[in-house]
Design an enzyme around this catalytic site. Structure first.
Site, PDB file in Angstrom:
ATOM      1  N   GLU A  94       0.889  -1.172  -0.157  1.00 53.35           N
ATOM      2  CA  GLU A  94       0.134   0.115  -0.063  1.00 53.35           C
ATOM      3  C   GLU A  94       0.741   1.219  -0.029  1.00 53.35           C
ATOM      4  OE1 GLU A  94      -3.075   0.535  -0.625  1.00 53.35           O
ATOM      5  OE2 GLU A  94      -3.863  -1.579   0.112  1.00 53.35           O
ATOM      6  N   GLU A 125       7.283 -22.201   7.554  1.00 52.14           N
ATOM      7  CA  GLU A 125       7.717 -21.157   8.774  1.00 52.14           C
ATOM      8  C   GLU A 125       8.609 -21.942   9.611  1.00 52.14           C
ATOM      9  OE1 GLU A 125       4.579 -21.738  12.461  1.00 52.14           O
ATOM     10  OE2 GLU A 125       3.620 -21.101  10.511  1.00 52.14           O
TER      11      GLU A 125
END
EC number: 4.2.1.126
Length: 316
Positions: A94, A125
């Site tokens: 953004e 992960e």
């Protein structure tokens, strides 16, 4: 705490984490009506802002380090796995359209790569070496700031990235929802809002994810404000990339200067779509080249550029 000791601590009981505890207020949630479920969730969500407020000093310290880093040519790097990683990528993505920063200034990395944005890659992960490799692959330097994001505060992928960043001298912060976590011990600073147990036990995309999103909003937005990307609360560095943003830019220019819609469109055309330049031109009477020179002289801070232009007599 050394990295070996930290990774050993990761093996501790998952159930001991605040974020994994059972919430007594939702113990019978499967017996509730739809309205009751929503009321329960809403009541829990009300606690999030207070939990974030308690971390404002740590958030402020981190923002100051981000501003300093970007000011000397560094970057803000988010890294996480699962929901945490997606939130980091979202915030990073953004920044270019909102503040007209280069795409590489704020970077989001997620365990499992871009595939993990849409499809869970859960095992990714667990590999701390890959976390280190991923930040190394983007050319991490001492100028950069690395924000490791993991609710548990013990995700190996993220810890590997933080450990590598610290070893080369980059500033690191851990964004978790479990105080005193291994990540918090490993990073230079810890941001650890305690939102409490989730309404669905262990579903940390809920309150914990919301807290993370709020804090990421603060980190990027406050940093960009400090870097001169707004004028007052106006988003004057917005990139005009579609009709909605073109309309927003026109409205912003009219509101800021009192000019007509036609004049606003003309100014935006003359400034090549730069709201900052258009405002500066309209308020001070500068042409585009002079306005650009004033902005560059003030490192993009519009308020300072206006003051500078008003003190500088126009050249004949």
């Amino acid at each position: 705490m050394g990295v070996a000791a930290v990774f050993t601590a990761v093996q501790s009981d998952l159930g001991a984490l605040v974020s994994e505890a059972s919430n007594s207020r939702s113990a019978d949630i499967d017996l509730m009506t739809t309205a009751q479920i929503l009321a329960c969730m809403n009541a829990e969500d009300r606690k999030i802002a207070d939990a974030v407020a308690a971390e404002l000093p740590a958030i402020a310290q981190t923002v100051d380090r981000i501003v300093a880093a970007i000011g000397r040519g560094g970057r803000l790097i988010y890294i996480g796995a699962g929901t945490s990683g997606r939130l980091g990528v979202l915030d990073a993505s953004e920044c270019p359209p909102t503040f007209s920063v280069p795409p590489g200034m704020v970077v989001g990395l997620i365990a499992g790569g871009d595939t993990a944005l849409r499809t869970s890659v859960e095992a990714a992960e667990d590999d701390e070496a890959t976390g280190a490799e991923d930040v190394k692959a983007i050319g991490l330097t001492t100028k950069d700031v690395v924000i490791g994001i993991a609710v548990s505060g013990r995700t190996p992928f993220v810890m590997g990235a933080i450990d590598y960043a610290r070893r080369i001298g980059a500033f690191t912060a851990a964004l978790t929802c479990n105080p005193g976590s291994p990540m918090a011990d490993l990073a230079d600073i810890a941001i650890s809002p305690v939102v409490g147990p989730e309404v669905v036990t262990g579903s940390t995309r809920l309150k914990s994810g919301t807290a993370q999103k709020m804090i990421l909003n603060m980190l990027s937005t406050a940093s960009m404000i400090r870097l001169g990307k707004t004028w007052g609360n106006r988003m004057v560095d917005v990139t005009i990339s579609n009709r909605k943003l073109a309309d927003r830019a026109t409205a912003m220019l009219r509101d800021a200067t009192g000019c007509s819609a036609d004049d606003a469109r003309t100014l935006l055309d003359q400034s090549n779509g730069s709201v900052k330049l258009a405002i500066l031109m309209q308020i001070t009477g500068c042409d585009a080249d002079a306005a650009r020179a004033n902005l560059e002289a003030e490192n993009g801070f519009l308020r300072k550029a206006i003051e500078r232009a008003e003190k500088t007599p126009p050249q004949s």
